[in-house]
Design a protein around this motif. Sequence first.
Motif, mmCIF file in Angstrom:
data_model
loop_
_atom_site.group_PDB
_atom_site.id
_atom_site.type_symbol
_atom_site.label_atom_id
_atom_site.label_comp_id
_atom_site.label_asym_id
_atom_site.label_seq_id
_atom_site.Cartn_x
_atom_site.Cartn_y
_atom_site.Cartn_z
ATOM 1 N N ARG A 71 21.904 30.864 30.840
ATOM 2 C CA ARG A 71 21.377 32.195 30.552
ATOM 3 C C ARG A 71 22.450 33.261 30.769
ATOM 4 O O ARG A 71 23.462 33.038 31.429
ATOM 5 C CB ARG A 71 20.171 32.482 31.434
ATOM 6 C CG ARG A 71 18.980 31.553 31.178
ATOM 7 C CD ARG A 71 17.850 31.838 32.148
ATOM 8 N NE ARG A 71 18.255 31.602 33.531
ATOM 9 C CZ ARG A 71 17.572 31.984 34.593
ATOM 10 N NH1 ARG A 71 16.433 32.652 34.439
ATOM 11 N NH2 ARG A 71 18.005 31.722 35.812
ATOM 12 N N SER A 72 22.193 34.429 30.217
ATOM 13 C CA SER A 72 23.074 35.576 30.420
ATOM 14 C C SER A 72 22.671 36.307 31.693
ATOM 15 O O SER A 72 21.509 36.229 32.122
ATOM 16 C CB SER A 72 22.992 36.524 29.228
ATOM 17 O OG SER A 72 23.443 35.884 28.037
ATOM 18 N N PRO A 93 27.079 31.408 31.026
ATOM 19 C CA PRO A 93 26.343 31.910 29.864
ATOM 20 C C PRO A 93 26.805 31.272 28.558
ATOM 21 O O PRO A 93 28.017 31.157 28.305
ATOM 22 C CB PRO A 93 26.632 33.410 29.880
ATOM 23 C CG PRO A 93 26.949 33.716 31.312
ATOM 24 C CD PRO A 93 27.672 32.506 31.816
ATOM 25 N N ASP A 96 28.527 34.445 24.056
ATOM 26 C CA ASP A 96 29.795 35.147 24.242
ATOM 27 C C ASP A 96 29.570 36.626 23.914
ATOM 28 O O ASP A 96 29.515 37.014 22.746
ATOM 29 C CB ASP A 96 30.856 34.544 23.320
ATOM 30 C CG ASP A 96 32.244 35.106 23.560
ATOM 31 O OD1 ASP A 96 32.365 36.143 24.246
ATOM 32 O OD2 ASP A 96 33.225 34.519 23.053
ATOM 33 N N ASP A 97 29.428 37.449 24.944
ATOM 34 C CA ASP A 97 29.137 38.865 24.718
ATOM 35 C C ASP A 97 30.222 39.554 23.911
ATOM 36 O O ASP A 97 29.952 40.525 23.192
ATOM 37 C CB ASP A 97 28.944 39.580 26.054
ATOM 38 C CG ASP A 97 27.618 39.234 26.713
ATOM 39 O OD1 ASP A 97 26.690 38.820 25.990
ATOM 40 O OD2 ASP A 97 27.513 39.353 27.953
ATOM 41 N N ASP A 100 29.190 38.781 20.313
ATOM 42 C CA ASP A 100 27.788 38.845 19.901
ATOM 43 C C ASP A 100 27.554 39.925 18.851
ATOM 44 O O ASP A 100 26.576 39.835 18.091
ATOM 45 C CB ASP A 100 26.894 39.088 21.125
ATOM 46 C CG ASP A 100 25.457 38.637 20.893
ATOM 47 O OD1 ASP A 100 25.270 37.542 20.316
ATOM 48 O OD2 ASP A 100 24.539 39.375 21.277
ATOM 49 N N ASN A 122 30.158 31.142 19.601
ATOM 50 C CA ASN A 122 30.162 30.907 21.045
ATOM 51 C C ASN A 122 30.987 29.706 21.475
ATOM 52 O O ASN A 122 30.755 29.145 22.555
ATOM 53 C CB ASN A 122 28.712 30.756 21.530
ATOM 54 C CG ASN A 122 27.898 32.012 21.300
ATOM 55 O OD1 ASN A 122 28.330 33.110 21.641
ATOM 56 N ND2 ASN A 122 26.724 31.859 20.707
ATOM 57 N N ARG A 125 32.371 29.724 24.985
ATOM 58 C CA ARG A 125 31.378 29.518 26.033
ATOM 59 C C ARG A 125 30.960 28.049 26.107
ATOM 60 O O ARG A 125 30.631 27.549 27.183
ATOM 61 C CB ARG A 125 30.155 30.410 25.775
ATOM 62 C CG ARG A 125 30.471 31.888 25.676
ATOM 63 C CD ARG A 125 31.291 32.385 26.849
ATOM 64 N NE ARG A 125 30.701 32.009 28.128
ATOM 65 C CZ ARG A 125 31.371 31.918 29.271
ATOM 66 N NH1 ARG A 125 32.679 32.137 29.298
ATOM 67 N NH2 ARG A 125 30.751 31.580 30.387
ATOM 68 N N CYS A 145 18.482 26.651 30.058
ATOM 69 C CA CYS A 145 18.538 28.065 29.686
ATOM 70 C C CYS A 145 17.190 28.668 30.089
ATOM 71 O O CYS A 145 16.780 28.500 31.247
ATOM 72 C CB CYS A 145 18.865 28.239 28.200
ATOM 73 S SG CYS A 145 17.839 27.274 27.071
#
Length: 272
Positions: A71-72, A93, A96-97, A100, A122, A125, A145
């Motif tokens: 999870r983020s 996480p 990948d912010d 995103d 991602n 990640r 998740c």
Amino acid sequence: MHSTPAPRPRLPGELRWPHCRNVRDVGGLPTVDGHATARRRLVRADSLDRLDDDGVAAARAYGIGAVIDLRSPRELSGAAHPFAGDPRYRLVPFIDDARDHERDRASERTRADLYRGSIDRNGRRVVAAVRAIADAAPGVVVVHCLSGADRTGMLVALVLDALGVERAAIVRDYDHTQDCLAEGADPASLSMPEPETMPDTLRHLDLRWDWLPRVPAPARTRRAPPGRPGRPPAHRVTVALRRGCGSEAGDRRGAVAPAVRSGARCGPPPVR
């Protein structure tokens, strides 16, 4: 007078850790070379912050060596994770912010569209999640998740594919998630993926990522052609899950054998 519905038969590898709804050991899945994945190596789950005291006790008794939370950080504002503060817990996480913003929601007409874009964005990640598995202490690695469906589903399918699990078995395992989540739920609240979601996702790995051979082999790396993304860490998936963990047969010989794969021949894949 209403009768109580009969309990749903337990699915292959399903574990009852109250009050999680979607916990399964992915051991026992057939591989293309006639072997089977080893049990008590990799468990997929929905968020472990749903566990009550009995569930935590059941999880610990199963021999957890690591908990990989996909999870983020913004999702962690609810119940405290029962393994928070434990050295076995890692927050890794999946999203990948930094990338995103590239997501094109208008193009996500199906769940497979969502998965294909997510895997492409991602990749870094995914590397981090696989490294977390590689660095895990001895014992069972639990990956989760929120619901154990999408992010966990993609990562576990990727891992199983790299290990040479039959694709029909990967699809069956993915589909079992819907069986788990549907139990006792309001059907109107469920978002069911299309039947071709996981087959389409696996085909994307073949076409987009030049995926590993069906049976794991030593890593083969090459520079990506211009305009194509670099190869995802398929070989790292295999190496990470081989590293330091014996198979069910290999443990007795004291040999280091592929984790999640066992040396024992298996029979026909389980019928759903």
